[in-house]
Design a protein around this motif. Structure first.
Motif, PDB file in Angstrom:
ATOM      1  N   LYS A  95      -0.375   2.817   4.063  1.00 34.40           N
ATOM      2  CA  LYS A  95      -1.255   2.141   4.698  1.00 34.40           C
ATOM      3  C   LYS A  95      -1.981   1.059   3.716  1.00 34.40           C
ATOM      4  N   LEU A  96      -2.215  -0.223   4.284  1.00 32.30           N
ATOM      5  CA  LEU A  96      -2.945  -1.303   3.268  1.00 32.30           C
ATOM      6  C   LEU A  96      -3.996  -0.461   2.441  1.00 32.30           C
ATOM      7  N   SER A  97      -4.657   0.559   2.927  1.00 30.12           N
ATOM      8  CA  SER A  97      -5.905   1.167   1.990  1.00 30.12           C
ATOM      9  C   SER A  97      -5.375   2.127   0.925  1.00 30.12           C
ATOM     10  N   ASP A  98      -4.087   1.973   0.995  1.00 28.57           N
ATOM     11  CA  ASP A  98      -3.405   2.870  -0.061  1.00 28.57           C
ATOM     12  C   ASP A  98      -3.306   1.823  -1.303  1.00 28.57           C
ATOM     13  N   SER A  99      -3.638   0.803  -1.102  1.00 33.49           N
ATOM     14  CA  SER A  99      -3.552  -0.325  -2.369  1.00 33.49           C
ATOM     15  C   SER A  99      -4.342   0.237  -3.403  1.00 33.49           C
TER      16      SER A  99
END
Lengths: 111, 113
Positions: free
Chosen positions: A79-83
């Motif tokens: 997910k983008l939020s895993d960055s």
């Protein structure tokens, strides 16, 4: 040789990809192993502990190979939020339970 | 439940000046840690307290750094005199006991010019 070694990355992957990080440690007496997550300009936070039998928490899977002194983290369906930066952490194996942090692997998940 | 509190959040000083950082751990946590995190590196443990006693300070540069934890609660870390290479984020963490999960505060970002 560093006590805990990680590939600094960055790993640049598209959303939905599977990505794996590896870590090696030098102290055979280490008994506890962790993955921490650190967002940019924020404090580290515990992501998950790593057990000898391997463990899974949702999209995250951690594995430990004591013989090779190697730890891994697998992230599925990124997910983008895993960055973030993922820190491999081991303890010293003595009574202080002192933690030794790797320098981290940076993950960038793109749309 | 309140987290680990640290102050100040940012500090800019000139080399050879002194600076102090303050940490208030989570209530009831016996173990308190000070870490130094230089840009691009993982946190490095400077000192570990169990209640008000020192467990490990092997990586604390004792010629310029000092730390105390009076009454086993709050803690202060002092640098005197500061050097350019002390520029880093200073993180305080606490845990219920040394075997338990460590919770980090937001850190103090120190710049030495």
């Amino acid at each position: 040789r560093k006590e805990v070694e990680q590939d600094p990355g960055p790993f640049n992957v598209p959303e939905g990809a599977t990505v794996a990080f590896n870590c090696t440690y030098s102290n055979s007496a280490s008994q506890s192993f962790f993955w921490y997550r650190q967002d940019c300009r924020k404090e580290p936070k515990l992501l998950m502990s790593v057990y000898s039998s391997g463990n899974e928490d949702g999209r995250f899977t951690a594995q430990l190979n004591r013989a090779s002194q190697y730890i891994s983290l697998l992230i599925r369906d990124s997910k983008l939020s895993d960055s973030a930066t993922y820190l491999c952490v081991v303890n010293t194996g003595d009574s202080s339970y002192k933690l030794i942090f790797g320098s981290g692997t940076r993950l960038l998940v793109r749309p | 439940e309140a987290g680990v509190a640290q102050s100040p959040r940012y500090k800019i000083i000139e080399k050879r000046q002194s600076v102090a950082f303050w940490c208030n751990p989570i209530s009831g946590h016996a173990t308190l840690y000070w870490y130094q995190q230089i840009l691009g590196q993982g946190p490095k443990l400077l000192i570990q307290f169990q209640n008000n006693g020192v467990v490990d300070d092997s990586q604390l540069p004792k010629d310029r750094f000092s730390a105390e934890r009076l009454k086993g609660v709050d803690s202060t870390l002092k640098i005197q005199p500061a050097k350019l290479e002390d520029s880093a984020v200073y993180l305080c963490a606490s845990s219920l006991d040394r075997r338990y999960e460590q919770y980090f505060g937001p850190g103090t970002r120190l710049t030495v010019t």
